[in-house]
Design an enzyme around this catalytic site. Structure first.
Site, PDB file in Angstrom:
ATOM      1  N   CYS A   2       0.840  -1.337   0.053  1.00  0.00           N
ATOM      2  CA  CYS A   2       0.189  -0.058  -0.012  1.00  0.00           C
ATOM      3  C   CYS A   2       0.822   1.220   0.057  1.00  0.00           C
ATOM      4  O   CYS A   2       2.076   1.134   0.383  1.00  0.00           O
ATOM      5  CB  CYS A   2      -0.923   0.119   1.138  1.00  0.00           C
ATOM      6  N   GLY A  28      -0.508   0.626  -4.907  1.00  0.00           N
ATOM      7  CA  GLY A  28      -1.731   0.022  -4.842  1.00  0.00           C
ATOM      8  C   GLY A  28      -2.882   0.339  -5.779  1.00  0.00           C
ATOM      9  O   GLY A  28      -2.867   1.743  -5.791  1.00  0.00           O
ATOM     10  N   ASN A 103       0.508   0.882   6.078  1.00  0.00           N
ATOM     11  CA  ASN A 103       1.164   0.105   4.928  1.00  0.00           C
ATOM     12  C   ASN A 103       2.149  -1.006   5.579  1.00  0.00           C
ATOM     13  O   ASN A 103       2.802  -0.935   6.491  1.00  0.00           O
ATOM     14  CB  ASN A 103       2.010   1.063   4.009  1.00  0.00           C
ATOM     15  N   GLY A 104       1.875  -2.382   5.290  1.00  0.00           N
ATOM     16  CA  GLY A 104       2.505  -3.381   5.960  1.00  0.00           C
ATOM     17  C   GLY A 104       1.600  -4.519   6.181  1.00  0.00           C
ATOM     18  O   GLY A 104       0.814  -4.702   5.608  1.00  0.00           O
ATOM     19  N   TYR A 243      12.347  -3.566  -6.827  1.00  0.00           N
ATOM     20  CA  TYR A 243      11.146  -3.608  -7.749  1.00  0.00           C
ATOM     21  C   TYR A 243      10.063  -2.849  -7.433  1.00  0.00           C
ATOM     22  O   TYR A 243       9.623  -1.920  -8.093  1.00  0.00           O
ATOM     23  CB  TYR A 243      10.494  -5.137  -7.733  1.00  0.00           C
TER      24      TYR A 243
HETATM   25  P1  5GP Z   1       6.467 -13.792 -13.826  1.00  0.00           P
HETATM   26  O1  5GP Z   1       7.295 -14.304 -14.916  1.00  0.00           O
HETATM   27  O2  5GP Z   1       7.112 -14.213 -12.431  1.00  0.00           O
HETATM   28  O3  5GP Z   1       5.111 -14.154 -14.055  1.00  0.00           O
HETATM   29  O4  5GP Z   1       6.461 -12.342 -13.916  1.00  0.00           O
HETATM   30  C1  5GP Z   1       7.802 -11.573 -13.821  1.00  0.00           C
HETATM   31  C2  5GP Z   1       7.264 -10.049 -13.565  1.00  0.00           C
HETATM   32  O5  5GP Z   1       6.694  -9.671 -12.781  1.00  0.00           O
HETATM   33  C3  5GP Z   1       8.541  -9.245 -13.702  1.00  0.00           C
HETATM   34  O6  5GP Z   1       8.638  -8.215 -14.776  1.00  0.00           O
HETATM   35  C4  5GP Z   1       8.355  -8.196 -12.170  1.00  0.00           C
HETATM   36  O7  5GP Z   1       8.742  -7.010 -12.728  1.00  0.00           O
HETATM   37  C5  5GP Z   1       7.184  -8.582 -12.071  1.00  0.00           C
HETATM   38  N1  5GP Z   1       6.748  -8.526 -10.748  1.00  0.00           N
HETATM   39  C6  5GP Z   1       7.398  -8.868  -9.456  1.00  0.00           C
HETATM   40  N2  5GP Z   1       6.749  -8.603  -8.396  1.00  0.00           N
HETATM   41  C7  5GP Z   1       5.565  -8.513  -8.665  1.00  0.00           C
HETATM   42  C8  5GP Z   1       4.376  -7.935  -7.922  1.00  0.00           C
HETATM   43  O8  5GP Z   1       4.483  -7.929  -6.508  1.00  0.00           O
HETATM   44  N3  5GP Z   1       3.295  -7.515  -8.580  1.00  0.00           N
HETATM   45  C9  5GP Z   1       3.462  -7.603  -9.917  1.00  0.00           C
HETATM   46  N4  5GP Z   1       2.180  -6.973 -10.650  1.00  0.00           N
HETATM   47  N5  5GP Z   1       4.340  -7.577 -10.734  1.00  0.00           N
HETATM   48  C10 5GP Z   1       5.450  -8.238 -10.117  1.00  0.00           C
HETATM   49 MG    MG Z   2       8.284  -6.127 -14.289  1.00  0.00          MG
END
Ligand code: 5GP
Ligand code: MG
Ligand code: SF4
Length: 460
Positions: A2, A28, A103-104, A243
């Protein structure tokens, strides 16, 4: 996960919060909310599902008068995505209102909730954050910060909080400092935000981080710092640098952009691809890491994948076309860049591997001769209990397959990840003081007794 944003001492605080929330939308997208407190101490809330841009027309903001306001953007797991669980929480008790944005993730929320329910408390949501509101209301202390400190006594896990009680606005960060929280100053008052990009949008000046274990109290006569929470070793979430946070933010005292470039440079040194023709990123989250990789390796950086920015999280997968369609709606490959080339594809992380597998197939279909995947973090081998919504272990590809097996599964010619040490040594202030539990299995708290129960939580 969040985003939280609070304002103290602005003529139209809700409008400023609204602007700040735009900059925290990436933290979020499921719901957004604002609570404002006016000069007579009356607090009003507006919460809506979906994006910040969808729920707060001018007329609505006009109904939220006052110089104190706090807001929240929420990202939860499916199933708990309801308006009852949207934040900030606003409750009334014998001494007025309590508004709270969190947030957490509170690790022992189930135990604390059971204890309260056994004593007659009634809950209106399934959020872990509501437990905190009850505990603030039950405190017999007088000063708002003492109430909050009483409420946080015995609370385990990750929290950055904004709490308005009476005419005070408080910001608190858990003793391990898992999530970022910064204090800024405006001409007439103060702002508190998850990330500095939200200070920039309202023209606030960065003052400092809210420190781990600190409660900051903002009142008419200025800012006070209270340090009554137990001191613990810091465990900032390294994934915020990898990320989650925005690259134009400074968090944990360091630049996210610089962190990601350094992660990319380290990746180029540790996992080179000497015969490749070019480097490209999986946009947008890996852009800065790919820049670092290209810079260090001397390979040209290209734009080989184009992301469609109009696809939200709510996109429903067309059943006939399956998972590949989901990837195709979000990304497309540039044939002219890829045709006949040996390429390095940089991404920040692999979670389930499904998106990555689809992307590799797309890159090959656009003519790439060889695909060398490089990842600017270590393999994710365990779930996060501290606010990031990673799936359970069964769905994490690196918890179940070796690096060679993952390479085969996603269809690349070679696959290189950063090591845990390489990752921690590349981020500002590292390698000590970070949480790396989802990569290393070294969890700073005992795992929750029933991890699935946490999913009822704020899920952020
Ligand atoms: P995967 O290949 O594992 O399905 O997706 C990898 C992608 O998911 C990467 O581009 C990464 O930036 C993204 N990603 C990593 N963590 C998260 C997250 O918590 N939420 C979302 N929406 N994307 C994520
Ligand atoms: Mg990505
Ligand atoms: Fe961050 Fe991973 Fe620790 Fe969760 S487990 S707080 S994602 S480093």
């Amino acid at each position: 996960m969040c985003g939280i944003f609070g304002v103290y001492g602005a003529p139209n605080a809700a409008a400023m919060v609204h602007l700040g929330l735009y900059s925290l939308q990436h933290r979020g997208q499921e719901s957004a909310g604002i609570v404002a407190v006016d000069e007579t101490g009356i607090a009003k809330a507006r919460r809506s599902m979906g994006l910040v841009s969808d729920g707060f027309e001018e007329e609505i903001l006009a109904e939220l008068p006052g110089s104190i306001a706090l807001g929240h953007t929420r990202y939860s797991t499916a199933g708990s995505s309801t308006i009852e669980n949207a934040q900030p929480v606003l409750a009334r008790f014998r001494d007025g209102h309590i508004a709270l944005a969190h947030n957490g993730n509170i690790i022992n929320a189930s135990e604390l909730r059971r204890e309260l329910e056994n004593n007659g408390s009634i809950f209106s949501s399934t959020m872990d954050s509501e437990v905190l509101v009850h505990r603030i209301a039950r405190s017999s202390s007088i000063a708002p910060e003492d109430r909050l400190a009483d409420a946080l006594d015995g609370v385990e896990g990750a929290y950055c909080l904004l709490v308005a009680v009476g005419n005070s606005l408080m910001a608190a960060r858990d003793p391990r400092g898992w999530r970022p929280l910064v204090l800024g100053a405006t001409d007439s008052g103060y702002v508190v935000a998850s990330e500095t990009c939200a200070l920039d949008i309202v023209g606030a000046k960065y003052v400092r981080e809210v420190e781990p274990g600190e409660i900051v109290v903002i009142e008419r006569d200025g800012v006070r710092s209270v340090k009554v929470l137990p001191q613990k070793e810091a465990r900032r979430c390294v994934f915020e640098y990898v990320y989650f946070s925005r690259p134009d933010s400074r968090i944990f005292g360091g630049s996210v952009d610089r962190a990601r470039r350094e992660l990319g440079r380290r990746l180029a040194r540790d996992c080179p691809a000497p015969n490749a023709d070019l480097v490209f990123s999986v946009p947008d989250s890996a852009n800065a890491a790919a820049l670092g990789y290209a810079d260090e390796s001397g390979l040209p950086l290209e734009l080989a994948l184009i992301r469609n920015h109009y696809v939200g999280r709510t996109f429903i997968q067309p059943s006939q076309a399956g998972r590949d369609a989901k990837v195709k709606v979000k990304y497309n490959a540039v044939h002219e860049v890829l045709d006949g080339k040996s390429v390095v594809m940089v991404d920040d992380s692999i979670v389930r591997g499904t998106t990555t597998r689809g992307l590799v197939a797309m890159v090959r279909a656009a003519g790439a001769r060889e695909v060398h995947m490089r990842v600017s973090s270590a393999p994710i081998t365990g779930p996060c209990y501290y606010g990031i919504d990673t799936p359970s272990r069964e769905d994490l590809i690196a918890a179940n397959l070796s690096v060679d097996e993952i390479a085969k599964h996603i269809g690349v010619d070679s696959l290189g990840y950063l090591s845990i040490d390489g990752m921690l040594e590349s981020v500002p202030g590292g390698p000590k003081g970070f949480c790396h539990a989802c990569f290393s299995g070294d969890y700073p708290t005992p795992p929750p007794t029933d991890p699935n129960k946490l999913r009822f939580g704020c899920g952020c």
